[in-house]
Design a protein around this motif. Structure first.
Motif, PDB file in Angstrom:
ATOM      1  N   THR A 172       0.666  -5.940 -21.187  1.00  0.00           N
ATOM      2  CA  THR A 172       0.299  -4.520 -21.117  1.00  0.00           C
ATOM      3  C   THR A 172       0.836  -3.856 -19.860  1.00  0.00           C
ATOM      4  OG1 THR A 172      -1.849  -5.477 -20.735  1.00  0.00           O
ATOM      5  CG2 THR A 172      -1.640  -4.042 -22.592  1.00  0.00           C
ATOM      6  N   ILE A 173       0.896  -4.578 -18.754  1.00  0.00           N
ATOM      7  CA  ILE A 173       1.389  -3.912 -17.541  1.00  0.00           C
ATOM      8  C   ILE A 173       2.838  -3.485 -17.739  1.00  0.00           C
ATOM      9  CG2 ILE A 173       2.008  -4.320 -15.143  1.00  0.00           C
ATOM     10  CD1 ILE A 173      -0.600  -5.879 -14.898  1.00  0.00           C
ATOM     11  N   CYS A 174       3.625  -4.345 -18.353  1.00  0.00           N
ATOM     12  CA  CYS A 174       5.001  -3.938 -18.643  1.00  0.00           C
ATOM     13  C   CYS A 174       5.031  -2.732 -19.568  1.00  0.00           C
ATOM     14  CB  CYS A 174       5.763  -5.095 -19.284  1.00  0.00           C
ATOM     15  SG  CYS A 174       5.985  -6.472 -18.191  1.00  0.00           S
ATOM     16  N   LEU A 175       4.117  -2.714 -20.498  1.00  0.00           N
ATOM     17  CA  LEU A 175       4.120  -1.600 -21.447  1.00  0.00           C
ATOM     18  C   LEU A 175       3.629  -0.304 -20.797  1.00  0.00           C
ATOM     19  CD1 LEU A 175       2.942  -3.315 -24.738  1.00  0.00           C
ATOM     20  CD2 LEU A 175       5.215  -2.571 -24.125  1.00  0.00           C
ATOM     21  N   TYR A 176       2.635  -0.411 -19.884  1.00  0.00           N
ATOM     22  CA  TYR A 176       2.214   0.799 -19.161  1.00  0.00           C
ATOM     23  C   TYR A 176       3.420   1.440 -18.502  1.00  0.00           C
ATOM     24  CZ  TYR A 176      -2.536  -1.280 -19.043  1.00  0.00           C
ATOM     25  OH  TYR A 176      -3.739  -1.849 -19.346  1.00  0.00           O
ATOM     26  N   GLY A 257     -10.201  -4.387 -29.100  1.00  0.00           N
ATOM     27  CA  GLY A 257     -10.167  -3.097 -29.792  1.00  0.00           C
ATOM     28  C   GLY A 257      -9.204  -2.151 -29.114  1.00  0.00           C
ATOM     29  N   PHE A 258      -9.144  -2.208 -27.815  1.00  0.00           N
ATOM     30  CA  PHE A 258      -8.185  -1.362 -27.105  1.00  0.00           C
ATOM     31  C   PHE A 258      -6.764  -1.766 -27.456  1.00  0.00           C
ATOM     32  CE2 PHE A 258      -5.285  -1.175 -23.528  1.00  0.00           C
ATOM     33  CZ  PHE A 258      -5.235   0.182 -23.316  1.00  0.00           C
ATOM     34  N   LYS A 259      -6.500  -3.060 -27.450  1.00  0.00           N
ATOM     35  CA  LYS A 259      -5.121  -3.501 -27.666  1.00  0.00           C
ATOM     36  C   LYS A 259      -4.648  -3.215 -29.076  1.00  0.00           C
ATOM     37  CE  LYS A 259      -4.362  -5.210 -23.601  1.00  0.00           C
ATOM     38  NZ  LYS A 259      -5.347  -4.397 -22.871  1.00  0.00           N
ATOM     39  N   ILE A 260      -5.520  -3.373 -30.044  1.00  0.00           N
ATOM     40  CA  ILE A 260      -5.082  -3.123 -31.410  1.00  0.00           C
ATOM     41  C   ILE A 260      -5.347  -1.696 -31.825  1.00  0.00           C
ATOM     42  CG2 ILE A 260      -5.463  -5.516 -32.097  1.00  0.00           C
ATOM     43  CD1 ILE A 260      -7.981  -4.620 -33.481  1.00  0.00           C
ATOM     44  N   ALA A 261      -5.878  -0.877 -30.918  1.00  0.00           N
ATOM     45  CA  ALA A 261      -6.152   0.537 -31.195  1.00  0.00           C
ATOM     46  C   ALA A 261      -7.120   0.697 -32.358  1.00  0.00           C
ATOM     47  CB  ALA A 261      -4.873   1.320 -31.463  1.00  0.00           C
ATOM     48  N   ALA A 262      -8.298   0.088 -32.220  1.00  0.00           N
ATOM     49  CA  ALA A 262      -9.324   0.272 -33.231  1.00  0.00           C
ATOM     50  C   ALA A 262     -10.312   1.320 -32.734  1.00  0.00           C
ATOM     51  CB  ALA A 262     -10.054  -1.042 -33.491  1.00  0.00           C
ATOM     52  N   VAL A 263     -10.789   2.151 -33.636  1.00  0.00           N
ATOM     53  CA  VAL A 263     -11.812   3.121 -33.284  1.00  0.00           C
ATOM     54  C   VAL A 263     -13.040   2.345 -32.859  1.00  0.00           C
ATOM     55  CG1 VAL A 263     -13.249   4.998 -34.178  1.00  0.00           C
ATOM     56  CG2 VAL A 263     -10.874   4.751 -34.926  1.00  0.00           C
ATOM     57  N   PRO A 264     -13.768   2.684 -31.846  1.00  0.00           N
ATOM     58  CA  PRO A 264     -13.644   3.843 -30.953  1.00  0.00           C
ATOM     59  C   PRO A 264     -12.856   3.570 -29.676  1.00  0.00           C
ATOM     60  CG  PRO A 264     -15.733   2.771 -30.616  1.00  0.00           C
ATOM     61  CD  PRO A 264     -14.975   1.918 -31.581  1.00  0.00           C
ATOM     62  N   PHE A 265     -11.946   2.653 -29.675  1.00  0.00           N
ATOM     63  CA  PHE A 265     -11.203   2.368 -28.439  1.00  0.00           C
ATOM     64  C   PHE A 265      -9.757   2.828 -28.571  1.00  0.00           C
ATOM     65  CE2 PHE A 265     -14.107  -1.151 -29.532  1.00  0.00           C
ATOM     66  CZ  PHE A 265     -15.139  -0.791 -28.694  1.00  0.00           C
ATOM     67  N   HIS A 266      -9.563   3.829 -29.391  1.00  0.00           N
ATOM     68  CA  HIS A 266      -8.202   4.200 -29.766  1.00  0.00           C
ATOM     69  C   HIS A 266      -7.680   5.408 -29.013  1.00  0.00           C
ATOM     70  CE1 HIS A 266     -10.843   7.016 -31.615  1.00  0.00           C
ATOM     71  NE2 HIS A 266      -9.839   7.827 -31.677  1.00  0.00           N
ATOM     72  N   ILE A 284       5.056  -0.898 -28.643  1.00  0.00           N
ATOM     73  CA  ILE A 284       3.595  -0.912 -28.510  1.00  0.00           C
ATOM     74  C   ILE A 284       2.957  -1.067 -29.882  1.00  0.00           C
ATOM     75  CG2 ILE A 284       1.575   0.434 -27.836  1.00  0.00           C
ATOM     76  CD1 ILE A 284       3.274   1.771 -25.745  1.00  0.00           C
ATOM     77  N   ALA A 285       3.517  -0.340 -30.846  1.00  0.00           N
ATOM     78  CA  ALA A 285       2.879  -0.318 -32.168  1.00  0.00           C
ATOM     79  C   ALA A 285       3.087  -1.614 -32.927  1.00  0.00           C
ATOM     80  CB  ALA A 285       3.418   0.841 -32.985  1.00  0.00           C
ATOM     81  N   THR A 286       4.136  -2.346 -32.623  1.00  0.00           N
ATOM     82  CA  THR A 286       4.402  -3.531 -33.433  1.00  0.00           C
ATOM     83  C   THR A 286       4.166  -4.828 -32.656  1.00  0.00           C
ATOM     84  OG1 THR A 286       6.719  -3.457 -32.807  1.00  0.00           O
ATOM     85  CG2 THR A 286       6.106  -2.303 -34.793  1.00  0.00           C
ATOM     86  N   GLY A 287       4.965  -5.036 -31.613  1.00  0.00           N
ATOM     87  CA  GLY A 287       4.880  -6.313 -30.911  1.00  0.00           C
ATOM     88  C   GLY A 287       3.522  -6.527 -30.291  1.00  0.00           C
ATOM     89  N   SER A 288       3.080  -5.502 -29.554  1.00  0.00           N
ATOM     90  CA  SER A 288       1.809  -5.651 -28.866  1.00  0.00           C
ATOM     91  C   SER A 288       0.678  -5.812 -29.870  1.00  0.00           C
ATOM     92  CB  SER A 288       1.607  -4.421 -27.977  1.00  0.00           C
ATOM     93  OG  SER A 288       0.309  -3.978 -28.019  1.00  0.00           O
ATOM     94  N   LYS A 289       0.788  -5.112 -30.988  1.00  0.00           N
ATOM     95  CA  LYS A 289      -0.262  -5.213 -31.990  1.00  0.00           C
ATOM     96  C   LYS A 289      -0.265  -6.593 -32.634  1.00  0.00           C
ATOM     97  CE  LYS A 289      -2.389  -1.741 -34.345  1.00  0.00           C
ATOM     98  NZ  LYS A 289      -2.285  -0.371 -34.696  1.00  0.00           N
ATOM     99  N   LEU A 290       0.925  -7.071 -32.944  1.00  0.00           N
ATOM    100  CA  LEU A 290       1.022  -8.385 -33.579  1.00  0.00           C
ATOM    101  C   LEU A 290       0.432  -9.459 -32.662  1.00  0.00           C
ATOM    102  CD1 LEU A 290       2.066 -10.335 -35.691  1.00  0.00           C
ATOM    103  CD2 LEU A 290       4.342 -10.107 -34.778  1.00  0.00           C
ATOM    104  N   ALA A 291       0.850  -9.427 -31.374  1.00  0.00           N
ATOM    105  CA  ALA A 291       0.361 -10.447 -30.453  1.00  0.00           C
ATOM    106  C   ALA A 291      -1.141 -10.344 -30.283  1.00  0.00           C
ATOM    107  CB  ALA A 291       1.066 -10.303 -29.107  1.00  0.00           C
ATOM    108  N   SER A 292      -1.639  -9.097 -30.136  1.00  0.00           N
ATOM    109  CA  SER A 292      -3.073  -8.946 -29.922  1.00  0.00           C
ATOM    110  C   SER A 292      -3.858  -9.403 -31.140  1.00  0.00           C
ATOM    111  CB  SER A 292      -3.419  -7.492 -29.640  1.00  0.00           C
ATOM    112  OG  SER A 292      -2.609  -6.985 -28.639  1.00  0.00           O
ATOM    113  N   PHE A 293      -3.319  -9.135 -32.314  1.00  0.00           N
ATOM    114  CA  PHE A 293      -4.045  -9.569 -33.511  1.00  0.00           C
ATOM    115  C   PHE A 293      -4.090 -11.090 -33.608  1.00  0.00           C
ATOM    116  CE2 PHE A 293      -4.882  -5.666 -35.821  1.00  0.00           C
ATOM    117  CZ  PHE A 293      -5.967  -6.054 -36.555  1.00  0.00           C
TER     118      PHE A 293
END
Lengths: 633, 559
Positions: A172-176, A257-266, A284-293
């Motif tokens: 996430t730091i790289c992504l920020y 929830g934050f990493k995968i952007a689930a409500v209410p942390f979206h 962010i939408a693909t790689g980070s989501k896949l890894a977090s899931f």
């Protein structure tokens, strides 16, 4: 140093080859950029550094594929070890599998498959980044994207909580940073800042949750956590009365929830998605989501499985109920919010939120199903299909920004007449995202929802059926906004002063590859599905045989006797904290617990004594048990 | 033969790919390719028809029929198969699709000049979708084709449609998608129920296997009475959602007039002629075939909706001045008959229902084609502006009259063969519904004959010369006579309208085994759940086998 701890087997580093290549290559890219900085203009540097990064990606892909190959070869006993492998390595690989580095990372089929996927997707993202100049600091940009990938790969491989947290932060730091990389646009900085602030708060909460979990179980290993939680027996499943456990669970859910952007942390997602340069958004939408899931499934489906739900009640205290609710809210909110968006990237952001909701249905299904691995595999399948479609979609966004400087849906007007083939590709991507056959998105949904409905658990059926029905209704809602894209492309005349120029390779390739993935795995989903199910099996099962044989040592809890509180204790004023016990006492305690549980179970089970036993008796047994516990302490 | 069926289904898709990928096709090349493809498909379908064995229940022309499963393996786990086959329910609809596609290509011959290759490519893709849908023996394959039909139609309406084409295409797309996703849920639930409760725990997606298995299954009962709370009824309702929208049944018909009116002529022909049948075919195949208890429990509701649809559609059609709109609303009415026949729950009604699907496809397709021919010449569809075309276009007038009479169920033409058994079947079930449905026939005759009266007969009325199209010849003496392609497109339909009316026997014979099977399942459900039926609102006469057979006997050899 603790004499019990063995040394790390340094041959484990071979298993990290792809990640190592990428980390080193990030440095190479940085240095090359430094060398070229004075001599080349920014666009020329963009191309040069981009190609250099792609070379690194190719190298990493080679390493990842080679690693899988070597693992397979060494495992296949009939063939003998290949001659070019040194004896010690050959011996290592034939034994290896499961966990490496004292059980902190896994190195198995799941890791290998995911590494290859991450690297391919990274290649597409890098390629897409070369489309236009949104920054001048190309070396830093490509290095950060590469390092984010290293974080993702290790996150998906992590087998214990500390590694999980560290890799999550690496990613996430790289992504920020990359989110805020388009310095000329204020939106980019705004998105980056929001992403960072939300992200750091949720990381802090997440860490708190991890520490609580460690305090409760005395171990950070997923497998050991599971053993500790499961050793308390089925009657104590779920979280009834276990306030500390519930807190830990909810805090961890905040982090995921934050990493995968689930409500209410979206809340960060729309702004970050819109502000970030399109390739970064794609990542962010693909790689980070896949890894977090993957990490989420490892933690919840593997480590915290005993906390899933009480054995008598599906939606009782336990994470399953929470996930089910979060899933329902997430998909509904995401889709309805996407309806009113005019900005293409923002629309995709909400669609990505909604997709997280669908995937949580699969996670919920995997936790009750007897076919847990298959269900988790279907979630992985969905993730992969979704990721490729989204990379293609964000390439479209990159195209819009490059040529029109804005990325509204209306900017796509008339694309169908202007470049029909690409428009048809985008059509396929959108249809796949809606989930219309015969494209891969349909099979993703079909598999996942079928696993959700196919439940043995009597009470699971109505609940999951309801979730699936909601998911399908949400697909209809999602069709509204995806169709708006189609409408703009095919049914409207091109308008506006600026026209879209020729796409160029760096935009065409991701779109076309996304389309091919959607079509190919739509017509022929079987192979990918079985690979994903295989990966899910190794993701969710015990990793017993480790290199160096640490598993037995590691999986034993390091001395904290833990048991979730029995129900009767919930109202007790002084909730006992888990304290250190010596192993003998712990064993005695565990035996007593088991006995008490067996008693309670006999009393509680309606088959044995239906309603004849006075209800007080069960409570008495539990109270006795509680006393015993306090005596022990 | 199995290979031939697969080729027949996939041939149009191949043509479509050729049309898309071939560089720089001009209009005439494109339409020749399209015509060639549809003709070849028709020829193959006729071969299939010739080798179709009458009186056989099991699907024919399937791959590997001897192993008990059908089709080639597509996915190993779960066992989804690439399975095609035709039986009594699908045979005629399959042929109808092949035939109407020729008419559709013919009717676009002159009308489509913009982006013709793409247009014909979508038309051919649509043909594959529809043929595949009727031939599928696997629920997932069925669903894939079911959804696939949406995409070409979306573009056909949205790109080549009338002034409100954008709204029409999007409404059509979303409306049908909404329903079909619920249907998907129902289909998955069927598969899972079969997996859970069948003795051998087989996870199968095969339609024949599911039909067979679900009929003998001990369905789980959530409560004692097999009515609303039974899973079978719930699944019935889920399945119904998608099919009722396609049919369209009464409260779900709102997408239809818009889509029909805005679609190009070929789109309307296919939409009314075949696509609506997808809904009724699904009702027969899934709702009646796999959840008979649901059908038995809910038939009063559905019969009521069908009757409302019949009368409502007819009344609204009476009020129309636009010919296309009139024919569109007449579809609502006539499809009401199809549904009514199904929910008569006896073999007479079912036979009538199946044959009525074909009839409606023929007559409505022909009517839309006729209206299209007129529109090409006068650029209007208002009945007040065109009249007396008997004097100007006698051949078209003949076609127009014949198809309208067929649609109005004149004895001796095909509509009668369909609607009469439906009403007879319903009469033995519920007199009230049959009588009310019968008024729909009268109203149907009213609006159709009225249209004929206004448009075909009387003094010649033609709209003032259209200035936009002045180049086409503003002199009405130069109105283009009916061309060979228009005749070629309509003549086969006319022949069939008469043929089915005069000798319905061969057509019904091929339907019978399959409809008889559905009827058998329905009757067995009926025997087991008389409680549920007895609580229904419409009073039921005693159902005995004798009158049904008595009705069935003469019907085969009527006239």
């Amino acid at each position: 140093m603790d004499p019990n701890l063995s040394n790390v087997d340094f041959r484990d580093f071979w298993q990290l080859a792809p990640a190592t290549v990428l980390s080193v290559w990030g440095l190479v890219v940085l240095l090359a950029d430094l060398a070229l900085a004075g001599r080349m203009s920014a666009p020329a540097r963009r191309r040069a550094i981009g190609w250099l990064t792609l070379a690194g990606v190719a190298l990493a892909l080679l390493a990842a594929a080679g690693l899988i190959q070597v693992q397979q070869l060494a495992k296949a006993e009939t063939q003998g070890t290949p001659g070019w492998l040194s004896p010690s390595l050959a011996e290592y690989f034939s034994r290896a599998g499961g966990a490496i580095f004292l059980g902190t990372l896994s190195a198995d089929l799941q890791t290998g498959v995911l590494n290859v996927l991450f690297i391919i997707m990274l290649g597409l993202v890098v390629w897409q980044s070369m489309a236009w100049s949104f920054t001048e600091d190309w070396g830093e940009y490509f290095a950060l994207v590469t390092w984010a990938t290293v974080g993702m790969m290790l996150l998906a491989a992590s087998e214990e909580l500390v590694t999980l947290f560290l890799t999550l932060e690496t990613m996430t730091i790289c992504l920020y940073l990359t989110t805020a990389f388009e310095k000329t646009r204020r939106r980019s900085a705004e998105g980056g800042l929001k992403y960072f602030v939300y992200g750091s708060v949720s990381s802090a909460l997440f860490l708190f949750g991890l520490s609580l979990l460690y305090g409760l179980t005395g171990t950070t290993q997923f497998e050991s956590i599971r053993e500790v939680l499961a050793s308390t027996g089925p009657a104590a499943r779920g979280l009834s009365g276990n306030v500390t456990g519930a807190t830990a669970l909810l805090l961890m859910l905040v982090g995921f929830g934050f990493k995968i952007a689930a409500v209410p942390f979206h809340q960060w997602a729309p702004d970050a998605y819109e502000g970030a340069p399109a390739p970064v958004t794609a990542w962010i939408a693909t790689g980070s989501k896949l890894a977090s899931f993957v990490a989420l499934m490892k933690v919840f489906l593997h480590a915290l499985q005993p906390w899933s739900h009480p054995s008598n009640e599906l939606l009782g205290p336990g994470w399953l109920g929470v996930i089910a609710i979060v899933s329902a809210v997430t998909m509904t909110y995401g889709n309805f919010a996407a309806l009113v968006q005019r900005n293409f990237k923002r629309m995709l952001a909400y669609s990505s939120i909604a997709n997280a909701g669908y995937m949580l249905v699969g996670v919920a299904a995997a936790s009750v199903s007897t076919r847990g691995a298959e269900a988790a595999g279907s979630v992985l399948f969905y993730l992969v299909v979704y990721a490729f479609a989204n990379i293609g979609a964000f390439a479209v966004a990159a195209w819009l920004v490059r040529d029109k400087k804005t990325d509204d849906i209306d900017d796509l007007n008339g694309l169908g007449m202007q470049s029909p083939l690409l428009a048809i590709c985008i059509l396929v991507l959108m249809l796949s995202l809606i989930g219309i056959p015969p494209f891969a998105g349909f099979f993703g949904k079909l598999y996942m929802f079928m696993e959700a409905i196919n439940q043995q658990h009597a009470k699971a059926w109505p609940t999951l059926m309801g979730l699936v029905a909601l998911g399908l209704m949400n697909s209809v809602v999602s069709a509204f906004y995806y169709v708006r894209v189609l409408k703009a492309m095919f049914l409207r005349e091109p308008g506006g002063s600026r026209r879209l120029g020729l796409a160029g390779g760096s935009i065409e390739i991701p779109i076309v590859i996304g389309t091919l993935v959607a079509i190919f795995f739509g017509i022929y989903p079987g192979r990918l599905m079985s690979v994903m199910q295989g990966a899910a099996v190794s993701m969710l099962t015990t990793t017993t045989s480790t290199s160096g044989g640490f598993a037995s040592m590691i999986s034993a809890p390091s001395g904290t006797g833990y048991a979730p509180l029995p129900p009767a204790m919930a109202s007790a004023p002084a909730s006992p904290k888990s304290t250190r016990l010596d192993p003998e006492q712990a064993k005695k305690y565990a035996d007593r617990m088991k006995k008490a549980e067996a008693q309670a179970k006999a009393l509680a089970s309606p088959g044995a004594q239906p309603k004849n036993a006075p209800p007080g008796e069960a409570k008495d047994a539990l109270a006795k048990k509680a006393e015993a516990q306090q005596e022990d302490q | 033969m199995a290979t031939l069926l697969a080729i027949t289904v996939l041939l149009p898709l191949l043509g479509s790919l050729v049309l898309i990928l071939a560089p720089r096709l001009d209009r005439s090349a494109a339409r020749n390719i399209a015509l060639g493809c549809t003709l070849a498909t028709m020829a193959f379908s006729l071969i299939l028809l010739a080798s179709f064995r009458t009186g056989v229940l099991t699907p024919q022309f399937a791959f590997e029929p001897q192993a008990g499963t059908y089709g080639l393996r597509w996915l190993a786990r779960p066992d989804i198969r690439f399975a095609f086959g035709l039986d009594g329910l699908s045979l005629w609809l399959f042929l109808l699709t092949a035939l109407l596609m020729i008419t559709a290509v013919m009717s676009s011959w002159e009308a489509i000049s913009e982006r013709a290759p793409l247009y014909y490519a979508f038309l051919l893709a649509l043909e594959t979708g529809l043929l595949g849908l009727f031939a599928s023996l696997d629920v997932v394959l069925f669903y894939i084709f079911f959804e696939f039909t949406l995409i070409p139609l979306f573009f056909l309406i949205g790109l080549w449609g009338g002034p409100e084409r954008q709204r029409a295409s999007i409404m059509f797309f979303l409306y049908t998608l909404a329903g079909s996703l619920l249907t998907l849920l129902g289909v998955i639930a069927l598969v899972v129920v079969h997996y859970r409760y069948s003795p051998a725990n087989v996870l199968t997606f095969s339609i024949p296997e599911l039909t067979r298995g679900l009929a003998t299954l001990p369905w789980p009962r959530w409560h004692e009475v097999g009515s609303w709370s039974s899973p079978q009824v719930l699944i019935f309702l889920l399945l119904l959602a998608g099919f009722a929208i396609k049919v369209p049944m009464f409260p779900f018909h709102t997408w239809l007039p818009l889509a029909h009116v805005e679609a190009p002529t070929a789109g309307s022909i296919i939409l009314a002629g075949v696509l609506l049948k997808v809904g009724s075919y699904g009702l027969l195949r899934f709702n009646m075939g796999m959840t008979p208890l649901g059908a038995v429990s809910l038939f009063p509701l559905l019969a009521t909706l069908a009757v409302i649809g019949i009368i409502y559609g007819a009344l609204v059609a009476l009020a129309q001045t636009d010919m296309k709109r009139l024919v569109a609303y007449s579809s609502v009415s006539h499809m009401g008959f199809v549904v009514l026949g199904m929910f008569a729950l006896n073999s007479t009604g079912l036979d009538g229902s199946v044959i009525q699907m074909v009839n409606h496809g023929l007559t409505t397709g022909a009517l839309f084609a006729c209206v299209g021919v007129l529109y090409e010449r006068y650029h209007t569809r208002e009945m007040s502006e065109v009249g007396g075309i008997w004097n100007r276009l006698p051949i078209l007038a003949f076609f127009f009259i014949l198809s309208a009479l067929g649609s109005a169920a004149l004895p001796g033409l095909n509509g009668f063969v369909g609607e009469f058994p439906i009403l007879v079947g319903m009469f033995s079930e519920s007199r009230r519904a049959a009588v009310l449905g019968g008024t729909g026939m009268i109203l149907g005759a009213c609006y159709l004959l009225w249209m004929i009266l206004k448009v075909v007969f009387g003094p010649l009325r033609e709209p003032a010369a259209d200035h936009e199209h002045a180049g086409d010849g503003n002199d009405h003496a130069a109105v283009r006579p009916v061309g060979w392609h228009e005749i070629a497109g309509l003549a086969p339909l006319m022949a069939l309208i008469v043929l089915i009316g005069v000798v319905p026997g061969p057509f019904l014979d091929r339907i019978r085994p399959s409809s008889g099977e559905i009827d058998k399942n329905l009757q067995s459900q009926r025997g087991s759940s008389t409680v549920a039926v007895a609580t229904t609102t419409i009073p039921l006469p005693n159902i005995t086998a004798a009158p049904r057979n008595a009705l069935k006997a003469p019907q085969g050899k009527r006239r």
